[in-house]
Design an enzyme around this catalytic site. Structure first.
Site, PDB file in Angstrom:
ATOM      1  CG  ASP A  81      -2.008  -1.043   1.150  1.00  0.00           C
ATOM      2  OD1 ASP A  81      -2.208  -1.609   0.072  1.00  0.00           O
ATOM      3  OD2 ASP A  81      -2.625  -1.330   2.185  1.00  0.00           O
ATOM      4  CG  ASP A 101      -8.045  -6.879   7.056  1.00  0.00           C
ATOM      5  OD1 ASP A 101      -6.933  -7.335   6.769  1.00  0.00           O
ATOM      6  OD2 ASP A 101      -9.106  -7.337   6.605  1.00  0.00           O
TER       7      ASP A 101
END
Length: 769
Positions: free
Chosen positions: A487, A707
């Protein structure tokens, strides 16, 4: 139970075609609710739609849940179910759309609730409101199963789902099973319009007996005219006696040449007198010997205290990893065998850097993750699967009393490599600690900031120690795959105009400088293989993002000392849920005269799954200047999307959005949703060379690790509360203001999330046997 009935007035009498049918309907809704933990649970919604008007050839049933915490899972039957916000819609299946006057159809689905689970108040069929409702409450239990100690009691509570019109009596009675299990108190409970929501206690008892059977019984908890519930009780028998045995941990050890290794011994139950346990070396490599602990004594007070046996491997000149069985025994008890294998240090040469580090190799099994997976129901079926090790902060390198550090993992990898025969072993390490990390999200934001000397700390306290450990010669035979900064670079393509932290990360000491530094330190280490994160199709799949990403990847990597040779490939879908291949349609599918690209789900993207996205990304990267042997990885750890909600064939709908929504296996509410997605399943198990251009399908995100937290949880890891992890969040412009689709009660990112693991296992595709 909810019943609704109304006729739509104002239509011409006698018209009976489907297009002009006068709609009149009865809708009966009942929910069988249960509580899985305080403030949340699940339910099964059973709905009967009765057509009391003119015959119809299709129907669409809609209603709104009273709270945002009530969710369709999705798992349903008898209808094509969707949910947007609180609105739930079910349309007929191909086989049950036609309903004559007086005909009924039964449909339903499973769901979850947070807070409370009140019944819907109004329904509509084909756009016509079915009118006011009358509610008969259902029973809500604190538990669907209880364990009752023999000779003791256990309790659960019951309440109603909504206020009754008058007093209601809830009765509990055994319907089947062991007669030793009985209702001790609370067999008849009265709920009034004022105390309906106050839990009342039911007590079950288990009679003392002399058998050794753990009996079971089912108890019905019911109320006249409403949906009841069932509690399953299990007797915890106290008559059985555990047999004495020797417990040895582990039963296979690797002893480095010239060094030692250990295993521990204890007893299973308390003995009446001292017990002596001996260890004796059998036939095999005589260089492996018992250096201490050959005879151990366990007393009635020390029987369950583990004692240590130490093995030694003498230095020799051969290049053989010899082995020798060690027999652990005691008079009258079944002996145990420990297999000891020497890790030879003679003749070690550095292996060459191969084209595909996964080809012909076994994968490292993280003992920490494996133990957690094996402890879950059914988890042992996947507990020996290779998953990545995440270095998500500086402290993770050294580890802690509860978590293995990098050296500990690599030492364990050496042990596993010695035990797996001639095949090499691949261990995957995620390098994930850039300053301003994950600049567009909060759940996984990191400890380093550019404005606080983050880049220098990243180099000296994070990358340099990792590289130094990787360079240790004792790890030279391992194939170490480094997953570089998930990311990071993709955020510079799409988010520098929206987030200040991303704008800062696009400058000096930011993502490009950090990735280049990491690659420059890792590339000279022959047995390290670097793969850069390339997001996923629902992030970079549009033309406005795709080529700029290719250009950024090339400019970043070509600026390293070794240029494009500093990377072995790219990885997509890291820690995400995008499906590898959609089975029932492609990006070229047309519905009527419309491309699926025009659907709400695809949203003009050029890709619908990860394999087509990764294939084209690889082609463009090679065209840009990367080497032709560039390898791609797909993280398939949580993108299986199996279970009963997985469609088995393409939809027969001729309307674009229904066709796509009913055909797609990826069941997320929106393709941009990324946090603890409800309904997901384990994907393809790690596989080397699954297709041309792909080095492997891998499990980088260990299934069962969160997450992000679904609420704000203070911590010292720099991790913040991201509303995309909140199941009540109604979205933002990035997911077109759809619900987040996240599971409730999630812990901090990286921490174990049992409920998610169990769902991933249940919804695995291919299924887990």
């Amino acid at each position: 139970m909810t019943a609704a009935s109304v006729a739509a007035l104002g239509l011409v009498v006698g018209q009976s075609t489907a297009a002009n049918a006068a709609v009149a309907c009865d809708v009966t809704y009942s929910a069988n609710s249960w509580t899985s933990s305080p403030g949340q649970g699940g339910f099964t919604a059973n709905i009967t739609l009765k057509n009391t008007g003119d015959p119809i050839t299709s129907w669409s049933l809609a209603f709104d849940y009273p709270t945002t915490g009530q969710k369709y899972t999705p798992t349903g039957w008898g209808a094509n179910w969707t949910q947007s916000g609180t609105r739930v819609t079910g349309t007929n299946m191909p086989y049950n759309g036609s309903l004559g006057t007086g005909a009924s159809v039964s449909v339903g689905f499973n769901g979850t609730w947070t807070g409370t689970n009140p019944n819907p108040e109004t329904f509509s069929v084909n756009g016509v409101t079915c009118g006011g409702t009358q509610t008969t409450p259902s029973v809500v239990l604190s538990a669907s199963s209880v364990a009752v100690n023999e000779g003791g009691t256990a309790t659960f509570t019951a309440r109603l789902s909504s206020a009754p019109a008058a007093n209601v009596t809830v009765s509990t009675a055994r319907t089947s099973g062991d007669t030793d299990l009985t209702v001790s108190s609370g067999g008849s409970l009265t709920f009034s319009p004022s105390n309906w929501n106050t839990p009342q206690t039911v007590t079950l008892a288990a009679a003392q007996d002399s058998d050794t059977t753990a009996g079971t019984a089912a108890f019905s908890v019911g109320v006249t005219g409403a949906t009841g519930a069932t509690v399953n009780a299990t007797e915890v028998d106290d008559d059985s006696v555990q047999e004495q045995s020797i417990i040895v941990t582990p039963t296979a050890v690797t002893v480095p040449e010239g060094s030692t290794a250990t295993y521990t011994v204890k007893l299973a139950t308390q003995p009446s007198s001292n017990v002596t346990v001996t260890s004796a070396a059998g036939t095999g490599d005589t260089n492996i010997t018992i250096s201490s602990g050959a005879s151990l004594t366990f007393s009635p007070t020390t029987w369950n205290t583990a004692q240590t046996v130490t093995l030694a491997a003498a230095q020799d000149t051969d290049t053989t990893n010899g082995s020798r069985p060690i027999t652990v025994s005691s008079t009258g008890l079944t002996s145990q065998t420990v297999t000891a294998t020497e890790a030879d240090d003679d003749g070690v040469t550095n292996p060459t850097h191969v084209e595909n580090p996964y080809a012909g190799a076994t994968g490292y099994v993280n003992p920490n993750w494996s133990a957690k997976a094996a402890a879950e129901p059914g988890g042992s079926a996947v507990a020996n699967t290779s998953t990545a090790v995440w270095m998500d902060r500086i402290a993770a390198i050294a580890g802690s009393s509860s978590a293995m550090g990098l050296r500990a993992h690599l030492d364990e990898a050496v042990r596993q490599d010695a035990a797996n025969g001639s095949a090499p072993l691949t261990i995957q390490v995620v390098v994930y600690n850039l300053p301003n990390r994950d600049c567009s999200a909060l759940a996984s934001s990191g400890e380093l900031l550019i404005a606080q000397d983050g880049f220098n700390r990243y180099k000296s306290e994070y990358i340099d120690p990792i590289a130094a450990i990787f360079r240790d010669s004792k790890y030279a035979n391992l194939r170490i795959v480094a997953i570089i900064e998930p990311d990071s670079l993709p955020n510079l393509v799409t988010n520098i105009n929206s987030f200040e932290k991303c704008r800062e990360a696009n400058g000096p000491g930011g993502y490009v400088d950090g990735v280049r530094y990491a690659l420059n330190q890792l590339e000279p280490i022959t047995n390290v293989y670097s793969y850069i994160d390339a997001a996923h199709h629902a992030w970079l799949g549009w033309d406005s993002n795709f080529q700029p990403a290719v250009d950024l990847f090339y400019n970043t990597v070509s600026g390293t000392t070794a240029g494009v040779d500093s990377v072995d490939g790219f990885i997509v879908n890291t820690a995400n849920y995008s499906i590898t291949t959609e089975p029932h349609f492609t990006i070229n599918t047309q519905v009527g005269n419309q491309s699926v690209r025009a659907s709400n789900w695809v949203d003009w993207n050029y890709y619908i799954d990860e394999r087509t996205f990764a294939t084209e990304l690889r082609n463009r990267l090679i065209t840009k200047g990367f080497r032709s042997g560039l390898g791609m990885l797909i993280d398939t750890s949580r993108n299986g999307w199996g279970g009963s909600a997985r469609p088995t064939a393409p939809s027969t709908s001729t309307e674009l959005n229904p066709f796509v929504d009913q055909s797609r296996a990826d069941r997320r509410i929106h393709a941009g949703n990324w946090c603890n997605q409800n309904g997901a399943g384990l994907g393809a198990r790690p596989t080397a060379s699954p297709a041309a251009g792909f080095d492997a399908y891998v499990w980088i995100k260990p299934p069962g690790e969160s997450d992000g937290a679904s609420r704000d949880i203070p911590n010292d890891e720099g991790k913040k509360f991201d509303r995309m992890c909140d199941p009540t969040y109604t979205g933002n412009n990035l997911n077109k203001f759809n619900m987040s689709g996240a599971l409730p009660d999630a812990p901090l990112s990286g921490q174990w999330f049992s409920a998610q693991f169990r769902q991933l296992l249940a919804n695995a595709y291919p299924p887990v046997n």
